[in-house]
Structures are given as structure tokens and as C-alpha cells.
Design a protein around this motif. Sequence first.
Motif, PDB file in Angstrom:
ATOM      1  N   GLU A 233      -5.261   3.983   5.639  1.00 52.73           N
ATOM      2  CA  GLU A 233      -4.002   4.288   6.336  1.00 52.73           C
ATOM      3  C   GLU A 233      -2.933   3.312   5.860  1.00 52.73           C
ATOM      4  O   GLU A 233      -3.247   2.272   5.266  1.00 52.73           O
ATOM      5  CB  GLU A 233      -4.196   4.101   7.853  1.00 52.73           C
ATOM      6  N   GLU A 234      -1.670   3.618   6.213  1.00 53.48           N
ATOM      7  CA  GLU A 234      -0.565   2.746   5.796  1.00 53.48           C
ATOM      8  C   GLU A 234      -0.747   1.322   6.327  1.00 53.48           C
ATOM      9  O   GLU A 234      -0.578   0.349   5.594  1.00 53.48           O
ATOM     10  CB  GLU A 234       0.760   3.337   6.313  1.00 53.48           C
ATOM     11  N   THR A 235      -1.109   1.221   7.620  1.00 53.78           N
ATOM     12  CA  THR A 235      -1.247  -0.128   8.196  1.00 53.78           C
ATOM     13  C   THR A 235      -2.386  -0.880   7.520  1.00 53.78           C
ATOM     14  O   THR A 235      -2.311  -2.095   7.306  1.00 53.78           O
ATOM     15  CB  THR A 235      -1.535  -0.025   9.693  1.00 53.78           C
ATOM     16  N   ASP A 236      -3.460  -0.140   7.160  1.00 52.96           N
ATOM     17  CA  ASP A 236      -4.588  -0.810   6.493  1.00 52.96           C
ATOM     18  C   ASP A 236      -4.208  -1.253   5.077  1.00 52.96           C
ATOM     19  O   ASP A 236      -4.679  -2.274   4.576  1.00 52.96           O
ATOM     20  CB  ASP A 236      -5.802   0.118   6.442  1.00 52.96           C
ATOM     21  N   VAL A 237      -3.349  -0.443   4.438  1.00 51.31           N
ATOM     22  CA  VAL A 237      -2.854  -0.839   3.094  1.00 51.31           C
ATOM     23  C   VAL A 237      -2.107  -2.169   3.219  1.00 51.31           C
ATOM     24  O   VAL A 237      -2.325  -3.092   2.435  1.00 51.31           O
ATOM     25  CB  VAL A 237      -1.923   0.261   2.522  1.00 51.31           C
TER      26      VAL A 237
END
Length: 1120
Positions: free
Chosen positions: A1038-1042
Motif C-alpha cells: 500500500e502507499e503508506t507501506d511504501v
Amino acid sequence: MPCERKPMRYGHSEGHTEVCFDDSGKFIVTCGNDGDVRIWEGLDDDDPKFITVGEKAYSLALKNGKLVTASSNNTVQIHTFPDGDPDGILTRFTTNATHVTFNSSGSRVAAGSSDFMVKVVEVSDSSQQKTLRGHEAPVLSVTFDPKDDFLASASCDGSVVVWNIEEQSQLISWPLLQKTNDVSNAKSLCRLAWQPATAKFLAVPVETKVHLYERGTWDHVSTLSDDLQTQLINVVAWSPCGRFLAAGSVGGSLTVWDVNSKLCVERQKHEKGFTVCGLAWNPSGSQVAYTDTEGCLGLLDGLSTSTSTKQAPTKKTAKEYDDLFDDDDDDRLMDEGLSDTNSPVKKPVAGGDDDDDDDDFLVPATGRVRNRGAILDDENSLDTGSLKVGWDKFRDDEDSSAAAPAAPPLVPLRPVYEGPRPSAPQKAFQPGSTPAHLTHRFMMWNSVGIVRGYNDEQDNAIDVEFHDTAVHHAMHLTNSLGHTVADLSQEAVLLACPSTDELASKLQCFHFSSWDTNKEWMVDLPPGEDVRALCLGQGWAAVATSALMLRLFSIGGVQKEIFSLPGNVVCMVGHGEQLLIVYHRAPGFDGEQALGVQLLQIGGRKKQLMNGEPLPLSHKSHLSWLGFTAEGTPCYVDSDGVVRMLNRGLGNTWTPVCNTRETCKSKSDHYWVVGIHENPQQLRCIPCKGSRYPPTLPRPAVAILPFKLPLCQTSTEKGLMEEQYWRSVLFHNHFSFLSSSGYEVDEDGRTQSQKEQQELLMKMFALSCKLEREFRCVELAELMTQNVVTLAIRYASRSRRMVLAQRLSEIALEKANQIQEEEPEEQEEEPEYAAVRRPSGYEVTGGRQGNRRQQEEEEERVQELGDEEEEDAPETEEEAETRKRVNPFVKEAASPVTPSLTPIGKVGRANPFKVLGSGKPSSSSAQPRVTNILDNMTSSRKSSQLSGSAGKPNKGPVLKPLAPRAKAKTQSTLLQMTKKKTQEITQPAAEQQKPAEAPPPASPADNTENKRLLPKTGFQFWLEENRKSITADHPDLEETDVIKEAMGRFRTLSAEERLSWTERAKGQTGEADLKKRKRAGGGGGGGNEHGQAEADENSAKKKKCLDPSAKLSAFAFNKN
């Protein structure tokens, strides 16, 4: 005639109820709608004997050991008294009888019925009957002429008739009442009453007055009335002396008149305003019992009905003692159950014709001479009831005249005592037990189990039952010694019996947890010393005796310490190593009890924690339960139902935590407390209907009541949160007490309680912000931990309250300094407790690793909370960090607002309160940057690596904040304020606020207005370059995990590399400014981009969670 109104007692089911006294005045007898006749030994009798006489009992009369009742089976029955054996049927009617009464000698009974007839029956021979016919509606009441010649009756046909009994004829009829068709519809029961002894007057209640008719002439000679009497009078009754007349009304008012003077001498009100339908004077004349239409019984006590002021010289001292405590408190209010007659005017004592004015010795208009004399020394305390008998014992037989002879003047022999009266001291009792006079009773009910005592014809035994049978199986003990007090613990059962003429008082212990075979021991107390109270602790037993001694024993029977008590013991309890004793420290006055309390620790480290402090009780109440919570905090309950708990956090004061009366439906209902828990917060008690304690059978059910501190305005949101906060603080004091006493404590529970308290403080802080109470916000911040103050600063700055935020930052700095001072001391003192949690939210590097998880969770919740208000806080932290702006609170760049902390840890970390960039320029401009501490409250953790390596290397350890989770970092935002509100831009950073499918951030040429204000950070620049490689390595992120992964990689770079990325970001900023100038003349583009910014913001808002907790106004922690 001041008197005391006793609290009402539940007696019968709802409906018409009647009352009378037996000839001795010892018993009160009532009958009611449930068909029972109850025989009360006093108003406090919780176990009255009862006789069932039918489905319903309408009326009763008692004389010479014969009880006559009118019941629903149309009969008038007779029973023996007090045994209650049936003794035949006196007479029958075609429908139910409505009223029965005896003549003065007890030889005849008159009964009126709904079939319009009145019958007069001989008790000795029921075949001798006379029937009086003439009423045209149901009969309301009947009364005998004391000389047995006449009988008066009232009927629903509106008439009051006087009959000649022998001739069975009407002498006279007065149409005085309103006509109705049935007794149940009658406005008033019109209970007539003939004056006893002299038989001079017949009293007839007519509306709000009482008419007096003279016997013989049958003239209406006078009317008794009272301006305050506005309700219909239902029932009247004469005092035994014939001088006073009491009346009870439909609206619950009770009035007493002096017939000679026609003055109202007493006014009382039913405590709930119910209709008074039964009224009876005690033969002594000092009490009036009354019943209402709800089945309840009440009592007016302390009435003085003196008719003569003559007295025998031999009785003088007793008489003077009785007058010592004359009721002078006439100005006390009615709602306290006391007389509201104001002090009557003084008038000369006079004879019946007012012709005897020789002496001017003044007495109150109530006719009672003020004669107070010698105080008798009596070692046994007297019940105040015995002080109110007054003249009754000494009155002379009445002659035919109703008037009292004149009183000779009585001059006091000694100085007059005008002060308050001592109250009867409370007797010793065992908490969790029911009264000793009951044949089946609870000797102890506590958290371990139940001890029941049986003492009837078949058996004298004690049953012990354990709530948890793993402790021990149930026990049945024969009670040959007659034990009356008991206690029960996880180790033993302790019993004690009083001494007799032959035998000493004995203490017996069944030590069932002993590992040897002899599990029982017994001790005889010295002669003349009786056990008053006992209790068990962990490995010890304590006994308080009548010789004001406290004796300690080991659980195996070894005699230990012995010491004297300051007063007579009331009760005592033990828990672990704590012993709590309550005793009489002094005589109480005016119904109060003066109790003292001692709290001792009697384990390894013996000490006295409380020494004789007064025990606070409600007004005019007594102690009803004493104990410890399951966690070991002392508490007690008084007779008004108020539960108080020791507040160790406020110098061992007592805090009320619950009022059980608030949940009672009726005034005669009570809760009998059996145990208290602090975690979870539970008050375990047994509901008792119409009684103060439960019966042993059937087994009572335990109810759980909640706690509530009596704070003001708990119906409001503010009051509710304040109550929850302070209750949480009070109920978690036991953690610090237990840990200081060397016990293991539940760290999870303690952590949870602190989290709960901080959440409540934060909610109150948000509410105060919303109400614009900034001073109150600062007061709340003083109670917060340093970590939560940081959150409060963020909230304040988002709410555009910069003055408040600045003040909060000063508090945060103070708290940080405080932590820094405390921690080295604690490390020196307690090196072995390396993992103890500090409330600071900081961790000393190299130790206390166990706190990291919990700390991260707290920080993440703080960050999530920030995320909830992104609508109001558009700019990201990274953008905020390098933004140039003037701080109105800082004088110069060279003098930072906050000094740095003294280093403590081992690894260099930045101080979160230090102003970023003070002392060195943070941009390429020539002017030194002026920084606002608020800009850096949250971002300091992110820039800590940069500042730690770019600045001077820190020598020695520093205090380091725990690293929060990356997700929280990327989501949190700060509201930044520009000099003018018109310049505020509401463009969120796309990479942080859009979901994963959103495109990367706009190029430097876009969003020119934003770009001018908000240059990029080195990390953002590095992320743009390296995003593709990260997504290639982890395509499903996900974006936050990236971003999380990117931050991890960025941190692994060396300090020089990170610095170079920051420099490149600055260079890029310069290019962006150049491009912006070139495009400035283009026009239209800026507006377009601004519209795009608003669209981006709206889409971000829509994607956010819409539950109410996410709104700024309903600000709260978002529970995961």
C-alpha cells in the motif's frame, strides 16, 4: 410538644392498613390488604410475627389478650394474642365488615358493615348480639361510649348517628358528611372517637376540622381547626389521658390538638404525603403509631401528654432527669422529621377556668412545665426514647373534669442545662452479619464465603459455605457453646461466644488450611472480659474485648501483641497485613455518632497508618458496614447508604463513592453490602425489600451497583468526564499502595488505567478548547503526562490557539525537566527495577526495553488522533519543517525559546523541545531563521538524525524519545498559520493523504502558490528518485507501506548522503522559484491549480472515516 418522626416501615401490601397498640404498649399491631396481622416489637423490628386471618383484613381491635379482625370472608374473627391461635367467629355479615372496636372494658365488640348494619356482640358469649339498623349506606366507623351506654357510627349516607345500645334505637343523627355509595369511594373514613375516661366529648372529623359534641346534651360545643390544616381529616384518636386529640388526613398531615386550650401543639407530615388511614396512641401517651394506604407503618415518638404537674416527692430526681433533655429544638424543620411548631408563647399556668392566676411561673403554651434538675450518673447509656416519657408515669387518675388543676411553681434546684442531648452509642457489630436475636441469621457474608447460624428448637448449629469450593468444602459445626460472632478467611473460621455466669468468653478457631492434623484451637478470655468484635487477616487473628483491649493471635493460636483501645469498639476488619478498627472516641450528640478509626499494618513491618482520626458519617446516621475492597483499600457504609473509600492519594481522607439510597425504589428498601471491588469497579450487595438486611432463606441474590462520585452537574458532558476521571484516579490508587508494600501489581491494569485517565483529560481539554476556556485547558494540561501534553499542543495549534499552545509548550518543557531530574535518582536507588514503566513517555537508552511496544502504541494513537483532524490541518510535517515564518513569541533567533535537556542516555538523540535551526541558518537566505517551537513539536523526531549528525556531536548519553511507527509519522499533520489568514492554503500533500492508486506528487512547476510557501524536504526528494525501485521490490505494498519502507531505507543512509539529499532539495527549491517568476505573468494558471487543490482536499475528506469520533468537536482517541 416537639416530637420525632421515625422513618416509615414497609408493613403490608398496598391498600387500606390499620394499627393499634396492645394494652402494655409493648407491641404495635397492624393489619392490611395482604390478609396478615403483624405484631411488631417496635418500629425497628425486622422480623415481626404475623397471623394470616384471610385474603384481606379490613380492621382490627385488641384488648385483654383478644385480637378481633374484620376480614374479607364477611366475618368478624377472634384470635388469642400474642399467640395468634384462632378463637372462633364472633359474628357474620352478608358482606364484609368495615370497622371493629372494643368497649373500654373489653367485654363487647361493635362492628359496622357494608350491608348498612352495626352489630354489638358480647365477647364471652357471641350469641348475645344487638343489631342496630337505620343507616342507608355502608357503615364507615363505630365507637363506644366509654361508659358503655351509647354507640356512635358514621355512614356513607352522610350521617353520624348516636345509638342507645340497650334500646337499639337512634338518639340523634347529624347530617355532616358527603354522601357516597361505598367505603372505597368515601372522601374520608370519618373514624369517630369518644374521649376516654371522662367520656365528655365525641370527636367527629368533618372536612378539615374536628367537631366536638358534648355527651348527654349532644350539642356541638367546639371545633378544633388549624390554619395549616387544608386537607380532609380521615381519622382521629384521643390520647389515653383524654386531653390531646390526634388527627390524620388524606394528604398525609398529622396534627395534635390540646382540647382544653384548642391549640394545635404538634404538626407533622407523612414523609411521602400518602393518606393516613390508621392512628393509635401508645397507652403510655408518648407515641402515636400511624399507617397509610400504601401499607407502611410510621411512628411519632417523644410526645408529652402530661395532664398534671403534681408529683410525688420520692420521684423527684427521676422526674428532673426526664426533664433534663426537654425538647427545645422547636425551630428545626419539618423535613427532618421534627416538629415545626415554633417555640410557643409563654403563658401563666392556669386551671380549667383560667381563674387561678396567683403565681406568675411561666410555662410554654404546650402545658409542659420547664423543670430540669439533677443529672443522674448512669454508667449505662440510655436510649433517648427513655428520656421522653415525661409526666406520664406520674399522672393522677382523672376526675370528671377534663381540666387540669393548677400547677404549683417548681423551682430548679440546680443550674439549668440547655444544651444538646447525648445520643445512644451504637452497639458493637460484625460487618456482614444480621442481628443476633434472629433464630436464623447470617453470622458473616464476605468475599470468601457465608457463615449461617441456626438457633431454634431442633438445632443450634453453624453452617460454613465457601464461594469457591476449591478453598474448602462446606462445613457443619454444632454450636454447643453458643457462638454469636464469626469471621471467615481463606485460612480459617474464627468464632466467639459471650461469657455466662459459669463460663468465660471463648474464642474458637478452625484452621482448615493447616498442614498438620490438629486444625482447631480454643482460648478462654480472662474473667469479666467479653469478645465484642473479631477479624482474620493473613496469618493472624484479632479480637477486641469489653475491657477495651485488642488481642492479636497467630492463625495457629500463638498469643501475640496486646494493646489498649481508646474507646468501646464498634467493629473491625482485617485484610492481608492491614487491621482496621472503628471505636467510639466520644459520646455523640443529637443523634450523631462520634467514631474514631485506627488503621494498622501488622505484618513484617508493623506501623500505624491512621491513629484515631474521626470517621465521617452522614447526618444522624450510624455505621452499618466496614470492610476492605478486594484490592485492600478500607471502605465503609453508613445507615444512609453512603459508601466511602479511603483516598490514600489525598492524605488518607474518606471520599464518598456511591449512595445506595439513590437506586432504592422505596424509603424502606435498603442494600446490604457484602463486598467491594476496585478493578472492575463493583459494589456487591443484596437488595432488601422493606428491611435493612436479608433473610437466610431463600438464598438472597447478589446485585452489583456502579460507583459514582457525587460531583456537581454530572448530567453535563464536562461533569460526567470529571467524575469518570477522578473516579479512575481514586480507584487506581491501590496500585501504588500495593507496590510500595512489596506486592506484585498488574502492570497491564496500571497501564490501562493511566491510558484511560489521559484519554479523559484529553477529551476534557478538547471540550474546554471548544468552549474557549483556555485557562482551564492549561489547568488540565498540568494533570497530563508529558507525552499527552505534546498532543494537546498539536491540538491547540490546529485549533489556531497559538497563545495556549505556547503556554502548553512551557508546561511540556517543565515536565521533561522533571523527568530528567527524577530518572537518575531512581536509577541510583533502584538499579534492579530496570523495566519499571515511567509515565513520562521517554525511555532511557540501554535499559527499560520492555516499554517500547506500549510506548509506540501510545504514540501511534496520538498520531492517529492527529490524522482524524486532517480537514483542519492541511499541511504536512515535512513541509512545515523547512517553511520560513516569523514566530511572534520568540525575541531573537540567537536566544532559543527552550533550553536543551541535560543529556542522560547513551545514544545521541535530539531534544524534541529544542528550537530547530536556532543558532544556524536553515535556508540559503542571508537572514537568520526565526523559528516557532510549535512548528517542531511533532517533527523533531523526524529531524533528529539530521540534527544529531549535522550539529555538534553530543557528548554523553541523552534522553531519547521512543521512535514512533512510520505510519503515524506520515499521517500526522500540523496546522501552520501564515501572517495573514487570507494566505492560508488548504492543499494536502498528495503522497500522504491520497490512497495507494494516487499519482506521485505534482512536479515543481505545479501548485505554484503552494510551492512558493512549502519547499520539499530531502526525504521527499529521495523518495521520488527511489519510488520505482521500492515498488519493483514490493509490488503489493500500500502507499503508506511504501512510505514506511522508504523511511527505513532512508535512515540506513549515512549522514553525509542524507545531507546531500537535503542540499539537492534546497537547490531544487531555487529552480522552482525561478520557474515561478517566469510563469507569473501567465495568469489563470494559479487559479486553476487552486481549484485542483480544493478538489484534492475534498476527495481526501470523502475517503476519510466518517464516524463521529473523527470530528474535531467530538475529539477523542480512536480505539483500534
